[in-house]
Design a protein around this motif. Structure first.
Motif, PDB file in Angstrom:
ATOM      1  N   THR A   1       0.835  -1.201   0.000  1.00 53.57           N
ATOM      2  CA  THR A   1       0.000   0.000   0.000  1.00 53.57           C
ATOM      3  C   THR A   1       0.869   1.251   0.000  1.00 53.57           C
ATOM      4  OG1 THR A   1      -1.546  -1.298   1.293  1.00 53.57           O
ATOM      5  CG2 THR A   1      -1.978   1.056   1.130  1.00 53.57           C
ATOM      6  N   LEU A   2       1.929   1.211   0.833  1.00 50.00           N
ATOM      7  CA  LEU A   2       2.829   2.369   0.864  1.00 50.00           C
ATOM      8  C   LEU A   2       3.454   2.600  -0.506  1.00 50.00           C
ATOM      9  CD1 LEU A   2       4.766   2.070   4.251  1.00 50.00           C
ATOM     10  CD2 LEU A   2       3.199   3.864   3.532  1.00 50.00           C
ATOM     11  N   GLY A   3       3.806   1.504  -1.173  1.00 47.58           N
ATOM     12  CA  GLY A   3       4.404   1.619  -2.497  1.00 47.58           C
ATOM     13  C   GLY A   3       3.450   2.294  -3.463  1.00 47.58           C
ATOM     14  N   ARG A   4       2.169   1.919  -3.383  1.00 49.49           N
ATOM     15  CA  ARG A   4       1.181   2.513  -4.279  1.00 49.49           C
ATOM     16  C   ARG A   4       0.990   4.000  -3.968  1.00 49.49           C
ATOM     17  NH1 ARG A   4      -3.073   1.096  -8.071  1.00 49.49           N
ATOM     18  NH2 ARG A   4      -2.215  -0.973  -8.017  1.00 49.49           N
ATOM     19  N   ILE A   5       0.963   4.314  -2.677  1.00 48.43           N
ATOM     20  CA  ILE A   5       0.800   5.712  -2.284  1.00 48.43           C
ATOM     21  C   ILE A   5       1.970   6.543  -2.811  1.00 48.43           C
ATOM     22  CG2 ILE A   5       0.736   7.295  -0.312  1.00 48.43           C
ATOM     23  CD1 ILE A   5      -0.644   4.940   1.226  1.00 48.43           C
ATOM     24  N   ALA A   6       3.174   5.964  -2.682  1.00 48.91           N
ATOM     25  CA  ALA A   6       4.356   6.682  -3.170  1.00 48.91           C
ATOM     26  C   ALA A   6       4.288   6.867  -4.679  1.00 48.91           C
ATOM     27  CB  ALA A   6       5.623   5.931  -2.775  1.00 48.91           C
ATOM     28  N   LEU A   7       3.762   5.847  -5.370  1.00 53.57           N
ATOM     29  CA  LEU A   7       3.649   5.923  -6.832  1.00 53.57           C
ATOM     30  C   LEU A   7       2.701   7.050  -7.245  1.00 53.57           C
ATOM     31  CD1 LEU A   7       4.301   4.466  -9.566  1.00 53.57           C
ATOM     32  CD2 LEU A   7       2.215   3.170  -9.227  1.00 53.57           C
ATOM     33  N   ILE A   8       1.543   7.100  -6.560  1.00 58.52           N
ATOM     34  CA  ILE A   8       0.559   8.134  -6.901  1.00 58.52           C
ATOM     35  C   ILE A   8       1.019   9.499  -6.412  1.00 58.52           C
ATOM     36  CG2 ILE A   8      -1.790   8.977  -6.460  1.00 58.52           C
ATOM     37  CD1 ILE A   8      -2.628   6.119  -6.017  1.00 58.52           C
ATOM     38  N   GLY A   9       1.615   9.492  -5.196  1.00 59.07           N
ATOM     39  CA  GLY A   9       1.775  10.752  -4.477  1.00 59.07           C
ATOM     40  C   GLY A   9       2.975  11.595  -4.856  1.00 59.07           C
ATOM     41  N   LEU A  10       4.062  10.942  -5.308  1.00 61.89           N
ATOM     42  CA  LEU A  10       5.285  11.716  -5.489  1.00 61.89           C
ATOM     43  C   LEU A  10       5.094  12.879  -6.462  1.00 61.89           C
ATOM     44  CD1 LEU A  10       8.198  12.097  -4.787  1.00 61.89           C
ATOM     45  CD2 LEU A  10       8.820  10.440  -6.535  1.00 61.89           C
TER      46      LEU A  10
ATOM     47  N   ALA B   1      12.941   2.108 -19.386  1.00 60.50           N
ATOM     48  CA  ALA B   1      12.141   3.319 -19.499  1.00 60.50           C
ATOM     49  C   ALA B   1      11.159   3.150 -20.642  1.00 60.50           C
ATOM     50  CB  ALA B   1      13.039   4.519 -19.746  1.00 60.50           C
ATOM     51  N   ASP B   2       9.897   3.297 -20.340  1.00 58.06           N
ATOM     52  CA  ASP B   2       8.853   3.118 -21.333  1.00 58.06           C
ATOM     53  C   ASP B   2       8.380   4.494 -21.787  1.00 58.06           C
ATOM     54  OD1 ASP B   2       6.691   2.404 -22.801  1.00 58.06           O
ATOM     55  OD2 ASP B   2       5.463   1.756 -21.102  1.00 58.06           O
ATOM     56  N   PRO B   3       8.441   4.777 -23.081  1.00 61.89           N
ATOM     57  CA  PRO B   3       8.018   6.117 -23.512  1.00 61.89           C
ATOM     58  C   PRO B   3       6.535   6.397 -23.247  1.00 61.89           C
ATOM     59  CG  PRO B   3       8.397   4.702 -25.412  1.00 61.89           C
ATOM     60  CD  PRO B   3       8.902   3.972 -24.209  1.00 61.89           C
ATOM     61  N   THR B   4       5.757   5.342 -23.026  1.00 57.66           N
ATOM     62  CA  THR B   4       4.337   5.581 -22.718  1.00 57.66           C
ATOM     63  C   THR B   4       4.111   5.677 -21.211  1.00 57.66           C
ATOM     64  OG1 THR B   4       3.781   3.249 -22.513  1.00 57.66           O
ATOM     65  CG2 THR B   4       3.673   4.180 -24.723  1.00 57.66           C
ATOM     66  N   ALA B   5       5.207   5.663 -20.424  1.00 59.79           N
ATOM     67  CA  ALA B   5       5.080   5.636 -18.964  1.00 59.79           C
ATOM     68  C   ALA B   5       4.244   6.798 -18.450  1.00 59.79           C
ATOM     69  CB  ALA B   5       6.460   5.675 -18.318  1.00 59.79           C
ATOM     70  N   GLY B   6       3.609   6.574 -17.333  1.00 62.57           N
ATOM     71  CA  GLY B   6       2.921   7.653 -16.628  1.00 62.57           C
ATOM     72  C   GLY B   6       1.592   8.032 -17.215  1.00 62.57           C
ATOM     73  N   SER B   7       0.997   7.138 -18.005  1.00 68.72           N
ATOM     74  CA  SER B   7      -0.258   7.532 -18.650  1.00 68.72           C
ATOM     75  C   SER B   7      -1.363   7.795 -17.631  1.00 68.72           C
ATOM     76  CB  SER B   7      -0.698   6.446 -19.634  1.00 68.72           C
ATOM     77  OG  SER B   7      -0.809   5.212 -18.961  1.00 68.72           O
ATOM     78  N   THR B   8      -1.266   7.180 -16.451  1.00 69.82           N
ATOM     79  CA  THR B   8      -2.315   7.408 -15.457  1.00 69.82           C
ATOM     80  C   THR B   8      -1.866   8.384 -14.373  1.00 69.82           C
ATOM     81  OG1 THR B   8      -1.553   5.450 -14.294  1.00 69.82           O
ATOM     82  CG2 THR B   8      -3.409   5.167 -15.766  1.00 69.82           C
ATOM     83  N   VAL B   9      -0.605   8.874 -14.504  1.00 73.83           N
ATOM     84  CA  VAL B   9      -0.039   9.709 -13.438  1.00 73.83           C
ATOM     85  C   VAL B   9      -0.705  11.085 -13.358  1.00 73.83           C
ATOM     86  CG1 VAL B   9       2.036  11.030 -12.859  1.00 73.83           C
ATOM     87  CG2 VAL B   9       2.188   8.584 -13.257  1.00 73.83           C
ATOM     88  N   LEU B  10      -0.949  11.673 -14.518  1.00 74.79           N
ATOM     89  CA  LEU B  10      -1.430  13.055 -14.530  1.00 74.79           C
ATOM     90  C   LEU B  10      -2.734  13.192 -13.751  1.00 74.79           C
ATOM     91  CD1 LEU B  10      -1.197  15.951 -15.527  1.00 74.79           C
ATOM     92  CD2 LEU B  10      -2.439  15.273 -17.564  1.00 74.79           C
TER      93      LEU B  10
ATOM     94  N   SER C   1      -4.143  -3.204 -16.430  1.00 72.56           N
ATOM     95  CA  SER C   1      -3.230  -2.064 -16.235  1.00 72.56           C
ATOM     96  C   SER C   1      -3.304  -1.079 -17.393  1.00 72.56           C
ATOM     97  CB  SER C   1      -1.803  -2.563 -16.085  1.00 72.56           C
ATOM     98  OG  SER C   1      -1.387  -3.200 -17.279  1.00 72.56           O
ATOM     99  N   GLN C   2      -4.122  -1.341 -18.359  1.00 76.53           N
ATOM    100  CA  GLN C   2      -4.281  -0.451 -19.517  1.00 76.53           C
ATOM    101  C   GLN C   2      -2.932  -0.107 -20.150  1.00 76.53           C
ATOM    102  OE1 GLN C   2      -6.716   2.315 -17.181  1.00 76.53           O
ATOM    103  NE2 GLN C   2      -8.371   1.902 -18.629  1.00 76.53           N
ATOM    104  N   TYR C   3      -2.061  -1.116 -20.253  1.00 79.57           N
ATOM    105  CA  TYR C   3      -0.739  -0.982 -20.868  1.00 79.57           C
ATOM    106  C   TYR C   3       0.163   0.021 -20.158  1.00 79.57           C
ATOM    107  CZ  TYR C   3      -1.952  -4.222 -24.552  1.00 79.57           C
ATOM    108  OH  TYR C   3      -2.303  -5.358 -25.225  1.00 79.57           O
TER     109      TYR C   3
END
Lengths: 529, 339, 330
Positions: B57-66, B246-255, C75-77
């Protein structure tokens, strides 16, 4: 608190023995061809309170902004102790000791009192805020003006009046030599105003040079030693208070003979009830009943924050009410009003307090603004008729005395008083059954104020039911046929306009004459309903 | 003499309860705390695994939160930074493209700072609205990430270092969580105790006043965008290390997740109100929620519905909105009963 | 009041769906076998894509039949999201994890974490990188190389020993499926019909517009008169190529055209004669075998060796395009 406790009668002219601290010579500033300030000079010495008066648009604010280095003048210099300042350099002006208390409050709402007082000059060690020193300096400044407020309170949680005092404390914290105040009492109650004026005298006694801008002539005569009168950007007079009279100053301001119709009441012939509100409850409104009849002006008095604005907004449906019914009865029948839209459809007009944000689209032309509530009347088959709008707007502009009456100009280009006239014109066009006005003349100069009063009375004479909120007691007394005094969201008492005076309104407003227990207030005409 | 005027300074009372109320009334995180409590209690009953395996859970929070933490710095000033997710992708690609790991990390972080500076340049020097400027940057950077990576994931030269980076480092905490906690503390201190950071509130709350008070507004905005860019790049570095590519499509859900965390945390999008702590609370609520929903095997579409509801809940529980809704419901019911 | 309502709503939203998913599988499971195994399936798509929509139901049905209690993620890729879902899955300590890599290069940490926790991982649809294979217990899914081979075999049959110049539209550069299919096609052509010559090749990025543009450029570059055939790595791209040919007034029916997929887009093209042959990729086979392969690993049928189950690369031409065995699924 007052170290040099010597007597200091008003108007004895403190300055003449010394050189002026601040001197402005031959200041000229124009904005896109319109000359705002035209060759004006001003000198203020230590311990002097210098009044600056003029109608809206006379150039007072521009002149002050030049003094504070916010605006760079086209010509002229400002000097402190004989040393010329770098023109248009805010920092230099601040460092030289010029502090400006703005007309528009310039505090940061979510920051604390202490932080706001030291905004821009926060004490730090290697970047970190020295909290204890910040608090100490802020406390000192508040102490100096004699106001007690929690240093950690965010500004949003303070009353309008307290914010004004924090603003002044902020200026004082900079240890200024010159303090400029632009309409500081516009939002204050009489008691708060008294307090502020006394405070300014104490500050002047300590050697500050104070420039005081106000529309309220009595205030000028109460605390100022000299007064400068501006009209159309030009200096009309610079005279010791002892050598002039309020009437003379007003005449100089408006440049024409103007009878202030003080206390001149109209003969009211109220008809049937038009607006009826029962059991209104909303945010800061705790169960209020009131009625307004055709041709009647009902005033709502009380202190700022008593819930008057909230009351009228919930009555007209602009804010949600949690309980209560509102009906508007016109010759078309009786209508229950739940939303603002239905209120407007049933003949209600509303002129809000914050006309800049609520009442006007500043980037639209005057005629478009006037057309807003009259769309159906001015359109043919759903399409607005340009020529009709322009003709109608022109008529209305002349009725309300818009100056200059150029309806194609943007509303934002007009001064505050003129903007208020535009708002009135907008609703006059509808011949409303009910008009609700919130602080109709706040920040408006005397000339425009008299015209607005005349318009309101005319509306009532033509059968409109008028509900007006005002913190300006003389205005409330002059206009109202009936005065409800609101306190803590309730009607603390109701007074007949013909016999009410400032004292009776204020005692109800401040709670001195509360309905204690089940007793009735003794010396009041009407009691709480 | 000074006591002559009682101006009524809020409801600061003498007893403890009143003082607590005053202190709480000043905070902007109230709703975020309430929401977190509700989410935590419901989750504790339905999916206790969320708490028993708290490192996940902490890992997920860090992923979303940073990224949200850095973004908050910009939002506090009343500006937006839509380019954070693309910054994350580009910095990751830059990092993975460089053979030497330390050099790659430094380069990626520099890229983040430069992107922040470029955003600020468009906003303050050119005068473009930050929504538009950073929207442009979003597309520019996403495209750059694809071009730089040749449209395929770039593998880290030192994969073992990456895999080691994903392992717990201090107790159950992975380096990602430690960096997240570090970023939180640094930013929290920055906006509450450091003058420059504190003035972000002035820039966002009343920009005119900030100018008048002599605060260098332009410099503050540049600083804010650079913080946002740097933190996003940091997230890119961490992701690249943990994924070993490194995936060029990374972070698609981050914004959207970052904005959601800030909003749930009580940060006002128009600036001046909110806190880094609030964003942390928001990220925590969302993190717990997402892990719980994943554990329950709830479809991703339904997860989005739940997160949307939580966002709306966070916004409409603003005291003013609640009063409005209650009032209109009541008057509607009254109207019905009478008609 | 409102707050409570909304929370209840949110909770219900979560609950009811959870319940619905659970009861679905349990109903079917009850009829055949008890749920014996907890299995997490980390997929990069679900009902949000055509392939996933027809992949999931057979998988769920098979899993229920075999007693696998599935928890499915999507995970929607997004590689980061899948990595985080993998952490969640490992923490939940299931009996097995089924993985469909979102981004092949980024799954190693997930595989290691599962390995450390002693949870076997089977791979579905797209295999992991060669060096990561020893961390996985099985692969089931399309034989991407074999699909290229099958497409080439159709081509060689139709070329029938004559000299044919062709243009080639491949998938996204660097994508493992694209690389494997291209290699399968090219190797087979070189071996079985060296008379067929690849005149030009370009990536079409798995989409129709890019493919159409790429084909159009190649037609110009090599000259329309020299082109006797086209190979595109999937049906979507071949549709783009056919449009490009038509735009140049070339009748695709006169050329030899093959691809891979037999989708709802490709199958009608075969029937109309514009596409001469394609290779069936069955999403239902894929989903069903993800479950059977997982069950096989769980029940120890694999004794240590990595299980590899390739989807049969069924050739679809005008002869069999209407057969129910190759009815398009996505």
């Amino acid at each position: 608190m007052r170290d040099d406790d010597h007597d200091h009668p008003v108007g004895d002219g403190a300055d003449p023995n010394g050189e002026p601290i601040i001197e402005a010579r031959n200041i000229t500033k124009s904005f896109g061809g319109a000359v705002a300030v035209d060759g004006v000079g001003l000198a203020v010495g230590a311990g002097e309170i210098h009044g600056l008066v003029g109608e809206n648009g006379a150039g007072k604010s521009t002149l002050m902004r030049v003094l504070a280095g916010i605006v760079t003048p086209d010509h002229g210099v400002v000097s402190i102790d004989g040393v010329d300042l770098d023109a248009g350099n805010t920092r230099a002006a601040l460092d030289a000791g010029i502090a400006l208390v703005h007309q528009e409050l310039s505090l940061v709402p979510e920051m604390t009192v202490a932080e706001n007082i030291l905004l821009g000059s926060t004490p730090t060690t290697s970047g970190f805020i020295k909290v204890s020193e910040q608090r100490r300096i802020a406390a000192e400044a508040l102490n100096e003006i004699g106001v007690s407020v929690d240093l950690d309170e965010p500004i949003v949680r303070l009353s309008v009046a307290l914010r004004q005092f924090v603003e002044i404390a902020r200026a004082v914290a900079r240890k200024p030599r010159v303090l400029i105040l632009d309409e500081p009492t516009a939002t204050l109650t009489p008691a708060e105003t008294d307090y502020l004026l006394d405070m300014l005298q104490r500050l002047a006694d300590r050697g500050l040079a104070i420039i005081y801008i106000s529309h309220r002539i009595p205030e000028i005569f109460r605390i100022c030693h000299r007064v400068t009168v501006l009209r159309d950007g030009k200096l009309v007079d610079n005279i010791a208070i002892a050598d002039t009279t309020p009437d003379a100053v007003v005449d100089q301001m408006v440049g024409r003979e103007l009878k202030i119709e003080e206390g001149q009441r109209r003969e009211a012939l109220p008809g049937s009830v038009v607006l009826s509100a029962e059991g209104i409850e909303a945010h800061r409104v705790n169960g209020i009943d009131l009625q307004v009849r055709a041709g009647e002006i009902v005033g709502l008095g009380g202190l700022v924050g008593a819930g008057r604005t909230e009351l009228v907004r919930s009555i007209i449906g602009a804010d949600i009410r949690s309980a209560g019914d509102v009906t508007i009865t016109t010759d078309k029948g009786e209508a229950r009003v739940r939303t603002y839209r239905s209120a407007v459809n049933n003949g209600l007009a509303y002129v809000p307090e914050e006309r800049r944000t609520d009442g006007l689209a500043l980037t639209m032309s005057v005629s478009d603004n006037v057309a807003l509530p009259n769309r159906s009347e001015l359109s043919r088959a759903g399409i607005l008729s340009r020529s009709k709008i322009a003709r109608r707007a022109q008529e209305l502009a002349e009725v309300v005395g818009l100056r200059p009456p150029q309806v194609q100009r943007e509303a934002g280009e007009y001064s505050g008083g003129n903007q208020q006239k535009i708002v009135l014109a907008k609703w006059l066009g509808r011949k409303p059954a009910v008009i609700v006005l919130d602080e109709p003349t706040r920040g408006v100069d005397v000339g425009a104020k008299a015209e607005i009063h005349r318009l309101i009375k005319e509306l009532a004479d033509n059968g409109t039911a008028v509900l007006v909120v005002s913190s300006d007691l003389p205005e409330l007394l002059e206009l109202s046929d009936l005065i409800h005094v609101v306190r803590d969201g309730r009607i603390a008492g109701t007074l007949d306009g013909s016999v009410a005076d400032e004292k009776s309104v204020m005692s109800l407003a401040s709670g001195e004459a509360t309905v204690s227990g089940n007793g009735d207030p003794d010396d009041l005409v009407g009691s709480a309903q | 003499m000074t006591a002559a005027l009682e101006l009524g300074s809020g409801e600061s009372g003498d007893n403890l309860l009143a003082r607590v109320r005053t202190v709480l009334g000043r905070r902007t995180e109230g709703r975020a705390v309430a929401l977190l409590a509700v989410v935590a209690v419901v989750t504790a009953f339905l999916e206790p695994v969320v708490f028993t395996s708290y490192p996940v859970t902490l890992g997920r929070i860090a992923l979303i939160g940073l990224v949200a933490l850095g973004l908050t710095a910009v939002i506090l000033m009343g500006e937006l930074d839509l380019s954070v997710a693309s910054t994350l992708a580009v910095s990751g690609v830059v990092m993975a493209s460089i053979e030497s790991l330390p050099l790659g990390i430094v380069a990626a972080l520099l890229v983040g700072l430069m992107i922040g500076a470029a955003n600020a340049f468009f906003v303050v020097a050119v005068g473009i609205n930050s929504f538009i400027a950073t929207l442009g940057m979003l597309f520019f950077l996403r495209g750059s990430a694809f071009v730089l990576s040749n449209e395929e994931p770039v593998r880290l030269a030192n994969r073992d270092a990456g895999i080691a980076f994903g392992k717990p480092f201090l107790g159950p905490l992975t380096p990602r969580m430690l960096l997240f906690i570090g970023a939180f503390i640094a930013l929290q201190v920055f906006v509450t105790r450091v003058r420059v950071g504190r003035e972000f509130y002035a820039v966002g709350g009343n920009r005119e006043a900030a100018y008048d008070a002599g605060i260098p507004v332009t410099r503050r905005i540049v600083t804010g965008f650079m913080i946002s860019g740097f933190v996003a790049a940091m997230a890119g570095v961490i992701n690249t290390l943990e994924r070993t590519a490194a995936d060029p499509t990374a972070g698609s859900t981050v914004l959207l997740a970052s904005f959601a965390a800030a909003i749930v945390g009580g940060v006002l999008l128009t600036g001046g109100r909110g806190s880094i702590f609030g964003t942390l609370l928001g990220a925590t609520s969302l993190g717990i929620l997402q892990v719980a929903l994943t554990l329950s095997g709830v479809q991703v579409d339904v997860q989005n519905i739940v997160i949307g509801l939580v966002l709306l809940l966070a916004v409409i529980t603003d005291p003013n909105s609640v009063r409005g809704v209650v009032g209109s419901v009541r008057s509607l019911l009254q109207g019905r009963s009478r008609a | 009041m409102l707050l409570l309502g909304a929370v209840a709503l949110a909770a219900c939203g979560g609950d009811s769906d959870d319940g619905a998913d659970g009861s679905d599988s349990e109903d079917v499971a009850g009829a055949t076998a008890d749920a014996e195994f907890e299995v997490y399936a980390l997929l990069p798509q679900g009902n949000d894509q055509p392939y996933g929509t027809t992949y999931l139901p057979p998988m769920e049905a098979k899993a229920a039949e075999l007693g696998l209690n599935l928890t499915i993620t999507n995970s929607q890729y997004d590689a980061d999201k899948q990595a985080s879902e993998c952490e969640v899955a490992v923490a939940a300590e299931p009996d097995l994890i089924i993985l469909w890599p979102a981004v092949g290069d980024t799954v190693r940490p997930c595989l290691e974490a599962a390995n450390d926790a002693g949870i076997p991982v089977t791979v579905t649809n797209s295999d992991v990188n060669p060096e990561d294979k020893d961390l996985t217990a099985a692969y089931s899914g399309p034989d991407t190389y074999g699909q290229g081979v099958a497409s080439a075999e159709i081509f060689c049959d139709l070329a029938a020993g004559e000299d044919v110049g062709i243009i080639m539209v491949n998938g996204l550069t660097g994508n493992s499926t694209a690389i494997d299919r291209e290699a399968g096609f090219e190797d087979t052509v070189n071996e079985q019909c060296p008379n067929v010559e690849i005149l030009a090749r370009q990536p079409g990025n798995w989409n129709k517009d890019d493919s159409q543009l790429a084909a159009s450029e190649m037609i110009t570059a090599v000259g329309a008169e020299n082109i006797g055939g086209v190979y595109a790595a999937d049906d979507t791209m071949v549709a783009g190529v056919i449009d490009a040919l038509k735009a140049r007034d070339i009748d695709p029916a006169d050329l030899i055209v093959t691809s891979i997929g037999n989708t709802f887009l490709g199958n009608p093209l075969v029937l109309s004669g514009e596409l001469d042959g394609t290779v069936f990729q069955s999403s239902s086979w894929d989903g069903e075998n993800a479950a059977t392969t997982a069950h096989e690993v769980l029940t120890g049928g694999a004794d240590g060796d990595r299980v590899v189950k390739f989807m049969p690369s069924v050739k679809v031409t005008t002869d069999n395009a209407e057969s129910p065995d190759v009815a398009p699924e996505w």
